[in-house]
Design an enzyme around this catalytic site. Structure first.
Site, PDB file in Angstrom:
ATOM      1  N   LEU A 163       0.849  -1.202   0.000  1.00 48.89           N
ATOM      2  CA  LEU A 163       0.000   0.000   0.000  1.00 48.89           C
ATOM      3  C   LEU A 163       0.884   1.251   0.000  1.00 48.89           C
ATOM      4  O   LEU A 163       0.780   2.108  -0.873  1.00 48.89           O
ATOM      5  CB  LEU A 163      -0.934  -0.007   1.225  1.00 48.89           C
ATOM      6  CG  LEU A 163      -1.806   1.240   1.379  1.00 48.89           C
ATOM      7  CD1 LEU A 163      -2.834   1.332   0.252  1.00 48.89           C
ATOM      8  CD2 LEU A 163      -2.529   1.236   2.742  1.00 48.89           C
ATOM      9  N   PRO A 211       6.791   5.450  -1.690  1.00 48.47           N
ATOM     10  CA  PRO A 211       7.845   6.344  -1.183  1.00 48.47           C
ATOM     11  C   PRO A 211       7.302   7.719  -0.784  1.00 48.47           C
ATOM     12  O   PRO A 211       7.704   8.269   0.232  1.00 48.47           O
ATOM     13  CB  PRO A 211       8.817   6.439  -2.355  1.00 48.47           C
ATOM     14  CG  PRO A 211       8.628   5.159  -3.110  1.00 48.47           C
ATOM     15  CD  PRO A 211       7.187   4.795  -2.949  1.00 48.47           C
ATOM     16  N   PHE A 241      -7.968  -0.389   4.114  1.00 46.96           N
ATOM     17  CA  PHE A 241      -8.260  -0.011   5.508  1.00 46.96           C
ATOM     18  C   PHE A 241      -8.893  -1.155   6.290  1.00 46.96           C
ATOM     19  O   PHE A 241      -8.679  -1.291   7.498  1.00 46.96           O
ATOM     20  CB  PHE A 241      -9.152   1.236   5.562  1.00 46.96           C
ATOM     21  CG  PHE A 241      -8.409   2.522   5.298  1.00 46.96           C
ATOM     22  CD1 PHE A 241      -7.023   2.508   5.140  1.00 46.96           C
ATOM     23  CD2 PHE A 241      -9.064   3.739   5.222  1.00 46.96           C
ATOM     24  CE1 PHE A 241      -6.322   3.687   4.893  1.00 46.96           C
ATOM     25  CE2 PHE A 241      -8.371   4.917   4.977  1.00 46.96           C
ATOM     26  CZ  PHE A 241      -6.991   4.895   4.814  1.00 46.96           C
ATOM     27  N   ALA A 300      -4.943  -5.688  11.348  1.00 48.04           N
ATOM     28  CA  ALA A 300      -3.526  -5.722  11.725  1.00 48.04           C
ATOM     29  C   ALA A 300      -3.280  -4.794  12.922  1.00 48.04           C
ATOM     30  O   ALA A 300      -2.570  -5.152  13.856  1.00 48.04           O
ATOM     31  CB  ALA A 300      -2.666  -5.305  10.541  1.00 48.04           C
ATOM     32  N   ARG A 324      20.637  -6.438  40.750  1.00 47.06           N
ATOM     33  CA  ARG A 324      21.703  -5.443  40.608  1.00 47.06           C
ATOM     34  C   ARG A 324      21.907  -4.701  41.938  1.00 47.06           C
ATOM     35  O   ARG A 324      20.987  -4.066  42.441  1.00 47.06           O
ATOM     36  CB  ARG A 324      21.315  -4.450  39.507  1.00 47.06           C
ATOM     37  CG  ARG A 324      22.247  -3.264  39.360  1.00 47.06           C
ATOM     38  CD  ARG A 324      23.588  -3.658  38.792  1.00 47.06           C
ATOM     39  NE  ARG A 324      24.413  -2.482  38.530  1.00 47.06           N
ATOM     40  CZ  ARG A 324      25.682  -2.537  38.148  1.00 47.06           C
ATOM     41  NH1 ARG A 324      26.280  -3.711  37.990  1.00 47.06           N
ATOM     42  NH2 ARG A 324      26.352  -1.431  37.913  1.00 47.06           N
ATOM     43  N   GLU A 330       1.477   1.099  10.277  1.00 49.78           N
ATOM     44  CA  GLU A 330       0.053   0.781  10.486  1.00 49.78           C
ATOM     45  C   GLU A 330      -0.709   1.965  11.073  1.00 49.78           C
ATOM     46  O   GLU A 330      -1.502   1.833  11.987  1.00 49.78           O
ATOM     47  CB  GLU A 330      -0.082  -0.421  11.417  1.00 49.78           C
ATOM     48  CG  GLU A 330       0.662  -1.628  10.926  1.00 49.78           C
ATOM     49  CD  GLU A 330      -0.215  -2.577  10.152  1.00 49.78           C
ATOM     50  OE1 GLU A 330      -1.413  -2.308  10.034  1.00 49.78           O
ATOM     51  OE2 GLU A 330       0.324  -3.565   9.648  1.00 49.78           O
TER      52      GLU A 330
END
Lengths: 390, 253
Positions: A134, A137, A239, A245, A271, A366
């Site tokens: 999708l 650049p 979309f 996702a 620690r 995303e």
């Protein structure tokens, strides 16, 4: 120390038994196969092919999809899978997100019967890898102005253009590519060997190093007519995929945050500085308490969103809130965890810096953090603020 | 042919064990798991079934929480699931447990039985041989591998000079040690089938058993003694003392 997933409110008790069994299965895979190998994979800059095979064998790819060899799990289970995978590494979760939500889902929802039968079984088994084209650049947050176009040449389509930041691109057998046909965005299935198609890998990432990121280049790329996704036109197509996702990412970020918290807690207890464990100092406890607070809230957001996804009562803005919030807090938790680890936090002996660097990408991909805020802003006010061209 | 696998649910090795009022507080156990030796037995039984066919029945005894164990067994391939419902499992001694399990094995119609060599909590190691005695079966202990062999079975176990292969025919019981196989990871398909698989619940009465009373009574549980604090030495002057202790007390040099 074995990994102990922070679950302060016992949110996982709300999962079904099946969802918990899926969780345990994926957690075991991450413990046994991923954690011991992840740093090597990052240094080499590769996605281990064995992970593809095992994800397929476990049957988690395309988790919430039904039929055509897909698992048919709940969206909540899909979320749990993403959380457990991202506890290992965001790159691993990215692989599963792209395969399931961005490549399999559009074929499952918008594809022809022949396309579903042809592609989905071998994608669910992991035999075929998919990617999703999708972003370009010059068009990231603004995909509607994409340049990539398709022309109807009578007996085939001709694709021209370029996509960028494509997870799995170089290793994929199939790309779901969004391009304009007569000015309308349509989905096309491009196969690896189609003439005029190439997918060079993008090198030099400081983030998601165990994930393959690529460009997709189409130079008079000729594809058969039956490769167009017949079921959708316009931005609704991509979309719809991104909603799923992003939903998975809202869970995945919790996993990365849990991993960082677990490491910070263990480190602070062992620690010694000024003769006492640093966990005994108020400043460190304050950090740990803040991490627990934010992780607990994020877990509840993710779980409730999962229930809404399963009930079908969600809106995209719900997903924007969860993706934006959970990635944001996971990144801040990774940074605080690095601080607690002191100089040790920059070593790959600990997972902290890797998760932190990964989450910088997750914050941007995303839908960037800011774009999700604008989506919510539009929901509140009814006024879109993405563009001045009103 | 039916293969029975006897499974016991025990506190996970990562779970914190607390003792209150002289008893292990089971409610405080955060995670329950398969007893590890039972996992080896289950995996070996699955492999045997896959090589020669038949059905695999997973049997466990205990309170309702044990059903999780059966679902996990079903997810990796157990065909039938049997839960012997017994809330007071900790009140039974080993002999009573053997009677219980032997009756369940007989009711399931199994002629080959797989189990762990001992449970990871009580470690008594008596179940395999005890069940074998009660059902009149041969028993091979410390088994690491079983294959079918000319109508019978060939079990690998340690011997004084290495490993021995023991041939046996049904009815037989194999008590498993850690071997060459790790229990397989389930997959989503298995998990979804496991959800639908019915669990047969048998009560002690249904098995027609009179277990009598336990021959032993547990006086109390106690946590392991705390380790004595370490000794700290500083400076070059302490080298000879440290070397002496490592040599004479710790016997490591």
């Amino acid at each position: 120390m074995p990994y102990e997933a922070l679950d302060f409110y016992d949110v996982d008790s709300l999962l079904t038994e099946e969802e918990r069994m899926v969780r345990d299965m994926v957690r075991d895979f991450v413990d046994q196969d991923v954690i011991p190998n992840i740093e090597h994979a990052c240094r080499e800059g590769v996605f281990p092919d064995e992970w593809r095979v095992t994800l397929g064998e476990m049957g988690v790819l395309g988790a919430p999809l039904e039929g055509y060899g897909c698992p048919g799990l709940s969206y909540t289970a899909y979320g749990v899978i993403c959380r457990e995978l991202e506890r290992g590494d965001s790159g691993l979760r990215s692989f599963a997100s792209v395969q399931g939500s961005l490549a399999m889902y559009p074929i499952w929802d918008f594809g022809s019967e022949e396309q579903k039968q042809n592609y989905l079984p071998k994608m669910a088994s992991g035999e075929w890898i998919g990617c999703f084209g999708l972003t370009e650049p010059d068009y990231g947050s603004n995909p509607g102005d994409m340049i990539t176009k398709a022309e109807d040449m009578g007996d085939h389509y001709l694709l021209n253009g370029a996509k960028m930041w494509i997870t799995n691109g170089t290793i994929a057998q199939l790309a779901v590519v969004w391009a304009k046909l007569d000015g309308v965005i349509r989905g096309f299935i491009v196969e690896k060997d189609d003439p005029g198609f190439s997918a060079p890998e993008m090198k030099g990432k400081h983030s998601l190093k165990a994930s393959v990121t690529s460009e997709l280049v189409f130079q008079d790329c000729k594809i058969p007519k039956d490769r167009i996704l017949p079921g959708v036109k316009g931005l609704r197509g991509p979309f719809s995929c991104l909603n799923n996702a992003r939903y998975g990412i809202s869970w995945g970020a919790v996993g990365a945050a849990q991993a960082c918290f677990d490491s910070a807690k263990e480190y602070s207890l062992s620690r010694i500085q000024f003769t006492h464990p640093i966990a005994s100092y108020q400043l460190v406890q304050n950090k740990l308490a803040w991490m627990l607070r934010e992780i607990t809230k994020a877990q509840l957001l993710a779980y409730h969103l999962g229930q809404k996804k399963d009930a079908g009562t969600w809106i995209p803005e719900h997903i924007s809130l969860a993706k934006m919030n959970n990635v944001d807090i996971a990144l801040e938790i990774a940074r605080e965890a690095r601080d607690i680890h002191g100089a040790n936090g920059i070593l790959d002996e600990y997972c902290i810096m890797r998760h932190m660097a990964n989450l910088e990408s997750v914050k941007t991909y995303e839908g960037t953090h800011d774009i999700h805020n604008l989506i919510i802003g539009r929901h509140i006010t009814g006024i879109q603020s993405f563009t001045r061209e009103l | 042919m039916t293969i029975a696998v006897l499974l016991k649910q025990v506190p996970d090795t990562t779970a914190k064990i607390t003792v209150s009022n002289g008893r292990v507080d089971e409610n405080a156990v955060s995670k329950w798991s398969f007893s590890p030796y039972d996992e080896y037995a289950l995996e070996a039984a699955l492999q045997l079934k896959e090589s020669m066919g038949g059905e695999l029945v997973a049997i466990t005894a205990g309170p309702a929480r044990c059903e999780k164990l059966l679902r996990d067994a079903a997810a990796v391939g157990a065909d039938n699931l049997v839960h012997i419902s017994a809330e007071n499992i900790n009140d039974f001694d080993s002999t009573q447990m053997q009677k219980l399990l032997a009756a369940a094995v007989e009711k399931s119609g199994s002629s080959v039985v797989f189990c762990g060599k001992q449970a990871a909590d009580t470690n008594s190691g008596s179940t395999g041989p005890g069940v074998a005695e009660l059902i009149g079966a041969s028993c091979i202990t410390m088994v690491s591998e079983v294959i079918s062999d000319s109508g019978g079975y060939l079990a690998t176990r340690p011997s004084s000079s290495g490993h021995e292969k023991v041939a046996v025919s049904a009815p037989c019981v194999f008590a498993f040690d850690k071997g060459v196989v790790e229990m397989r990871r389930p997959n989503v398909r298995g998990i979804m089938m496991a959800k639908k698989k019915p669990i047969e619940t048998w009560s002690i009465e249904e098995l027609g058993l009179d277990l009598g009373t336990s021959g032993i009574s547990i006086d109390s549980h106690s946590p392991p003694a705390e380790k004595p604090p370490g000794q700290k030495f500083e400076g070059a002057d302490s080298v000879s003392t440290v070397v002496g202790k490592l040599r004479d007390e710790a016997n490591v040099i």
